[in-house]
Design an enzyme around this catalytic site. Structure first.
Site, mmCIF file in Angstrom:
data_model
loop_
_atom_site.group_PDB
_atom_site.id
_atom_site.type_symbol
_atom_site.label_atom_id
_atom_site.label_comp_id
_atom_site.label_asym_id
_atom_site.label_seq_id
_atom_site.Cartn_x
_atom_site.Cartn_y
_atom_site.Cartn_z
ATOM 1 N N ASP A 167 7.855 -11.932 1.429
ATOM 2 C CA ASP A 167 8.468 -11.206 0.316
ATOM 3 C C ASP A 167 9.935 -11.009 0.645
ATOM 4 O O ASP A 167 10.270 -10.487 1.710
ATOM 5 C CB ASP A 167 7.775 -9.865 0.119
ATOM 6 C CG ASP A 167 6.273 -10.031 -0.067
ATOM 7 O OD1 ASP A 167 5.864 -11.036 -0.678
ATOM 8 O OD2 ASP A 167 5.518 -9.167 0.397
ATOM 9 N N ASP B 53 -4.419 -5.793 -7.623
ATOM 10 C CA ASP B 53 -4.064 -4.905 -6.520
ATOM 11 C C ASP B 53 -4.920 -3.647 -6.635
ATOM 12 O O ASP B 53 -5.145 -3.146 -7.743
ATOM 13 C CB ASP B 53 -2.589 -4.515 -6.583
ATOM 14 C CG ASP B 53 -1.658 -5.706 -6.359
ATOM 15 O OD1 ASP B 53 -2.156 -6.799 -6.004
ATOM 16 O OD2 ASP B 53 -0.443 -5.545 -6.556
#
Length: 240
Positions: A129, A7
């Site tokens: 998610d 990330d």
């Protein structure tokens, strides 16, 4: 398949705890070198997220990420800040094997359907998610701050009906925690939709976690913090 993940925030490698930006833990690794290290360790696919772009598409870090990917020969999937047809073209032209669509896939299903029809389902991973609720698994969007009006099952069924087979599912309560993955989530999902390919993400902290996920039948295991914190190596993960 073991899928190392990086990330990127403020042009640096970072991990968040349960997706919260104020928990950002920055790592002193250079992005291109870390990607190269993962590739040389035997990874067959890599996963990148532009967290800056996910939070604010006007602050995309795509040039930085693309520069880091230039010498890479391993397929990669990319997410974060992808909001338009031109964004998808940009990344596919830059060599991405797949783009990862999250919030847009929940909120603008018709638009995403049109993208899938134009570029082909094989180029997409739908990222859902989720939080566990009394009524089941419920996706969240916008940096996990807003709840979806659709259930996980409804969204998977919709995208499966238009040709998508690749889904990346994260239990938000597990992300970045190193407390073990959400085995129940993947078991529920694969029991209901045995034909899909699920990438498990969040909470993996040991080689035993990897072995158990493999036994459940997930197609990919995304590893972020566990590799950055040296819980085990890419080679050990692949062996497991």
């Amino acid at each position: 398949m073991i899928i190392p993940a990086l990330d990127v925030l403020q042009n640096k490698i970072v991990r968040l705890y349960q997706g919260k930006y104020d928990t950002a833990q920055f790592y002193p690794f250079e992005l291109s070198e870390r990607l190269k290290e993962y590739a040389q360790s035997g990874a067959k696919q890599l996963h990148l997220v532009d967290l800056e772009g996910a939070r604010d598409p006007s602050k995309k870090q795509w040039q930085h990420i693309q520069n880091a990917l230039k010498e890479l020969k391993v397929p990669f999937q990319i997410g974060g800040g992808i909001r338009s047809e031109s964004d998808i073209s940009t990344w596919l032209d830059a060599g991405a094997s797949q783009v990862v669509i999250g919030s847009m896939a929940v909120e603008k299903r018709q638009e995403v359907s049109e993208w899938i029809n134009k570029f082909g389902a094989k180029h997409f991973v739908i990222a859902l998610d989720v939080n566990k609720t009394d009524s089941g698994w419920l996706p969240a969007t916008h940096g996990w701050l807003e709840a979806s009006k659709y259930s996980l099952s409804e969204l998977v069924a919709f995208y499966l009906s238009i040709g998508i087979t690749d889904f990346l599912c994260t239990d938000i309560s597990k992300d970045g925690t190193m407390t073990g993955p959400s085995f129940a989530l993947y078991e529920d999902l694969l029991n209901e939709f045995p034909q899909i390919k699920v990438q498990a993400s969040g909470g993996v902290s040991s080689l035993e976690d990897i072995k158990k996920l493999n036994e459940l039948g997930v197609s990919g295991i995304i590893l972020g913090k566990s590799l950055l914190d040296n819980a085990f190596t890419v080679e050990e993960a692949i062996d497991a």
